[in-house]
Write a protein that holds these residues in place. Structure first.
Motif, PDB file in Angstrom:
ATOM      1  N   UNK A   1      -7.804 -13.591 -10.013  1.00  0.00           N
ATOM      2  CA  UNK A   1      -8.997 -13.158  -9.284  1.00  0.00           C
ATOM      3  C   UNK A   1      -8.749 -13.185  -7.780  1.00  0.00           C
ATOM      4  N   UNK A   2      -8.052 -14.208  -7.302  1.00  0.00           N
ATOM      5  CA  UNK A   2      -7.786 -14.308  -5.877  1.00  0.00           C
ATOM      6  C   UNK A   2      -6.940 -13.128  -5.405  1.00  0.00           C
TER       7      UNK A   2
ATOM      8  N   UNK B   1      -8.930  -9.852  -4.985  1.00  0.00           N
ATOM      9  CA  UNK B   1      -9.628  -9.690  -3.719  1.00  0.00           C
ATOM     10  C   UNK B   1      -8.653  -9.249  -2.631  1.00  0.00           C
ATOM     11  N   UNK B   2      -7.513  -9.920  -2.599  1.00  0.00           N
ATOM     12  CA  UNK B   2      -6.525  -9.606  -1.573  1.00  0.00           C
ATOM     13  C   UNK B   2      -6.021  -8.178  -1.734  1.00  0.00           C
TER      14      UNK B   2
ATOM     15  N   UNK C   1      -7.532  -5.721  -3.158  1.00  0.00           N
ATOM     16  CA  UNK C   1      -8.607  -4.802  -2.805  1.00  0.00           C
ATOM     17  C   UNK C   1      -8.717  -4.647  -1.284  1.00  0.00           C
ATOM     18  N   UNK C   2      -8.608  -5.779  -0.581  1.00  0.00           N
ATOM     19  CA  UNK C   2      -8.697  -5.737   0.881  1.00  0.00           C
ATOM     20  C   UNK C   2      -7.518  -4.964   1.468  1.00  0.00           C
ATOM     21  N   UNK C   3      -6.356  -5.203   0.929  1.00  0.00           N
ATOM     22  CA  UNK C   3      -5.185  -4.476   1.433  1.00  0.00           C
ATOM     23  C   UNK C   3      -5.358  -2.975   1.245  1.00  0.00           C
TER      24      UNK C   3
ATOM     25  N   UNK D   1      -8.202  -1.397   0.971  1.00  0.00           N
ATOM     26  CA  UNK D   1      -9.295  -0.907   1.817  1.00  0.00           C
ATOM     27  C   UNK D   1      -8.849  -0.769   3.271  1.00  0.00           C
ATOM     28  N   UNK D   2      -7.850  -1.563   3.671  1.00  0.00           N
ATOM     29  CA  UNK D   2      -7.439  -1.554   5.071  1.00  0.00           C
ATOM     30  C   UNK D   2      -6.444  -0.465   5.426  1.00  0.00           C
TER      31      UNK D   2
ATOM     32  N   UNK E   1      -6.376   2.862   5.388  1.00  0.00           N
ATOM     33  CA  UNK E   1      -6.781   4.002   6.220  1.00  0.00           C
ATOM     34  C   UNK E   1      -7.051   3.577   7.664  1.00  0.00           C
ATOM     35  N   UNK E   2      -7.727   2.431   7.814  1.00  0.00           N
ATOM     36  CA  UNK E   2      -8.024   1.966   9.169  1.00  0.00           C
ATOM     37  C   UNK E   2      -6.744   1.620   9.924  1.00  0.00           C
ATOM     38  N   UNK E   3      -5.811   0.978   9.249  1.00  0.00           N
ATOM     39  CA  UNK E   3      -4.529   0.670   9.900  1.00  0.00           C
ATOM     40  C   UNK E   3      -3.883   1.944  10.430  1.00  0.00           C
TER      41      UNK E   3
ATOM     42  N   UNK F   1     -15.301  -4.449  12.830  1.00  0.00           N
ATOM     43  CA  UNK F   1     -14.897  -3.605  11.708  1.00  0.00           C
ATOM     44  C   UNK F   1     -13.353  -3.566  11.748  1.00  0.00           C
ATOM     45  N   UNK F   2     -12.706  -2.778  10.899  1.00  0.00           N
ATOM     46  CA  UNK F   2     -11.247  -2.912  10.852  1.00  0.00           C
ATOM     47  C   UNK F   2     -10.457  -2.350  12.034  1.00  0.00           C
ATOM     48  N   UNK F   3     -11.115  -1.836  13.067  1.00  0.00           N
ATOM     49  CA  UNK F   3     -10.394  -1.267  14.209  1.00  0.00           C
ATOM     50  C   UNK F   3      -9.743  -2.398  15.021  1.00  0.00           C
TER      51      UNK F   3
END
Ligand code: ATP
Ligand code: MG
Lengths: 306, 281
Positions: free
Chosen positions: B6-7, B10-11, B13-15, B17-18, B20-22, B122-124
């Motif tokens: 589960x941990x 989350x990680x 998913x975050x990676x 999600x990030x 495009x912003x990166x 936000x991720x900027x």
């Protein structure tokens, strides 16, 4: 299982430690509160968890990632309601949601859909085209909260979310936050309203001078740090201190506030009878159950008389 | 076992999600500025057309007649006065926009209307906040000087084909001038009227003594260094080379380009450093 894990977290500004070794863990879907007086280090902690403030020392993971290395990734899955609104006053209400959603690289159409939903959620749909400047303080707050949800976040960071909201708006917001929690969103919030903390937090820590003073559920904190009941007696502002001297030894402990004396006792009525038996005649008296307010007072309070 | 899984979920998913912003965060932040700018599009277009027309009448018809009569058949730098100043006017427009955009709006973004802080929550990243502003200003300068160029070309002040290069040159000039100013503005915590001073002691002298309205050689030797360190002079000279093929040694052209690029890149990197520190509160 944790979504936020902080251990011996420290933030120093020069010589001053705003956060001085805080440790806590938050489980997925949990609602966790930071309580503490002004300057306790709550917002600073929130900023470190929000991956916008680099910690001085200690360890921290958010969503299993270290903010030092994965700031943008973490922030992609966070919703942030900062203590001070940072809406764009040059844009209109709905445009604020659109631009913010785009920061996450979400497709325009999806952002537009969510923006309209969130305007409903924040009861601002009829203000969609208004300038942010023209909103009341409470409306701006609601817009900030709506904006924080544009990316459907895993964790919502709420720094004094309801400050400036009227009672009705607060209750509506609590209801919305409950629903988010039911859907599995983790909440990390700070507040100065003890009723809000009791309503919303599964667990909380009381922070002072950058350190944790106590940790637990609202009920367990009340049990550990206060008595079952509290007797509040008023003698008139200049006589409270004298009266308190005469009340020494009554109940578990006394708290003398400028406008009243609090007698902590498991049986408030019995305590009141004893007050009268000692020949004192309070102007008003009230017996109530202990609340987080009392815990807070005990842990961070000023005139503590044991 | 379910714990670790589960941990990592989350990680992961975050990676995801990030990503495009990166990659595109600078564009997302630029998009915000463009959206604000669009609100004033009417005013901007009107002034982008009106200002060069005004210059053309003042310098081309008014002052130009006088200068051309005095300069004789050789003209100024081998061409008519209007042709001589046109590339410089385009570069000046770029510097003017840069001096507007890299002063008060920067203070606003950090403080009065803290959209930089919002982006950064936000991720900027801090660097992308800076890049976004620079991209936006470059777009704004490019669009404006393009209009300038077209208006001037319509009046025969710049040749259509070769003169088009004055637009990217002006854009580079604006950023070369603006990026160091951006770093300065990002470091300012309070408004003590510094920006008004910048306008008076930096922008105004630069526009007057950068070999824009007359060749730098007309100035006494001791004033010429103002032009040498002024991005506007380097930009105007480059513009002249491309616009009417002004004769300049190749090494000088290289110096102009390198100087402008060095200022732009140096200023940009400095701004990133200042901004990163300031946003990491
Ligand atoms: N950027 C900064 N530079 C220097 N000191 C700071 C900075 N940010 C916070 N502090 C200091 O750190 C301490 C904790 O501040 P913080 O904002 O975290 O408190 P808080 O618990 O959120 O208080 P409040 O309830 O008033 O919001 C304060 O003494 C504050 O002055
Ligand atoms: Mg705070």
């Amino acid at each position: 299982m944790t979504v936020i894990a902080a251990s011996e977290l420290v933030k120093r500004y020069g010589d001053f430690a705003a956060v001085d070794g805080i440790s806590f863990e938050v489980a997925p879907g949990e609602s966790f509160g930071l309580l503490g007086p002004n300057g306790a280090g709550k917002s600073t902690t929130m900023r470190m968890v929000g991956a916008v403030s680099t910690r001085t020392s200690g360890s921290l993971t958010v969503l299993g990632l270290d903010p030092d290395d994965y700031g943008p990734e973490i922030r992609s899955r966070l919703g942030v309601v900062p203590q001070q609104d940072n809406l764009d006053n040059e844009l209109r209400v709905r445009e604020n949601l659109l631009t913010y959603g785009r920061y996450f690289g979400l497709p325009r159409r999806l952002v537009a859909e969510r923006a309209d939903e969130l305007l409903q959620f924040a009861q601002l749909a009829d203000r969609a085209g208004a300038k942010v400047d023209e909103l009341s303080g409470g409306m701006k707050r609601r817009l900030t909260i709506a904006r924080a949800l544009i990316n459907d976040p895993r964790i919502l960071l709420l720094d004094e979310p309801t400050t400036g909201l009227d009672p009705q708006a607060r209750h509506i917001l609590w209801d919305r936050l409950f629903r988010l929690k039911e859907q599995g969103t983790t909440l990390l919030l700070t507040t100065h309203y003890m009723d809000e903390a009791e309503q919303l937090c599964d667990r909380l820590v009381v922070v002072d001078h950058g350190r944790i003073m106590a940790e637990g559920s609202p009920a367990s904190l009340i049990r550990s740090y206060s008595t079952r009941e509290v007797l509040e007696v008023r003698f008139g502002s200049d006589r409270n201190a004298d009266a308190a001297a005469a009340l020494a030894g009554l109940g578990d402990r006394l708290e003398v506030l400028p406008d009243r004396v609090l007698v902590y006792a498991d049986d408030g009525e019995a305590a009141l009878a004893e007050v009268v038996a000692r020949g004192l005649q309070p102007l008003t008296s009230l017996v109530r159950r202990s609340s987080l307010e009392d815990v807070f007072l005990r842990l961070t309070g000023r005139s503590l008389i044991e | 076992m379910s714990q670790t899984r589960a941990t990592t979920d989350f990680a992961a998913e975050a990676r995801a999600a990030g990503v495009r912003a990166r990659r595109f965060g600078a564009l997302y932040s630029a998009e915000h500025h463009v959206r604000v700018w669009r609100r004033y599009l009417g005013v901007n277009v009107a002034s982008a057309i009106g200002t060069p027309v005004m210059y053309l009448f003042a310098f081309g018809v008014g002052l130009g007649v006088l200068v051309n009569a005095n300069a004789g058949p050789g003209g100024v730098d081998g061409v008519s006065y209007l042709v001589f100043i046109a590339p410089a006017l385009i570069a000046t427009a770029a510097v003017t926009i840069a001096s507007d955009e890299f002063t008060y709006p920067v203070m606003q973004g950090f403080k009065w209307n803290p959209i930089y802080v919002g982006m950064h929550a936000a991720p900027i990243s801090a660097r992308q906040v800076v890049d976004g502003v620079i991209i936006f200003v470059a777009v704004r300068i490019f669009a404006t000087t393009l209009v300038y160029f077209l208006v001037m070309a319509a009046f025969g002040a710049v040749p259509l084909a070769t003169g088009l290069l004055t637009v990217p040159i002006a854009t580079l000039t604006g950023i070369a001038f603006g990026a160091p100013l951006f770093a300065y503005a990002a470091a300012q915590r309070e408004d003590r009227g510094q920006f008004a001073v910048v306008q008076r002691v930096l922008v105004l002298p630069l526009t007057l003594f950068s070999g824009t309205l007359f060749p730098l050689e007309q100035l006494p030797v001791f004033l010429r260094p103002i032009g040498w360190i002024s991005p506007l002079w380097h930009g105007a000279e480059l513009g002249r080379v491309t616009s009417y093929a002004a004769e300049r040694p190749v090494w000088m052209i290289a110096v102009h380009l390198v100087f402008l690029l060095a200022l732009a890149i140096g200023g940009w990197r400095l701004t990133v450093r200042v901004t990163r520190k300031r946003l990491d509160a």
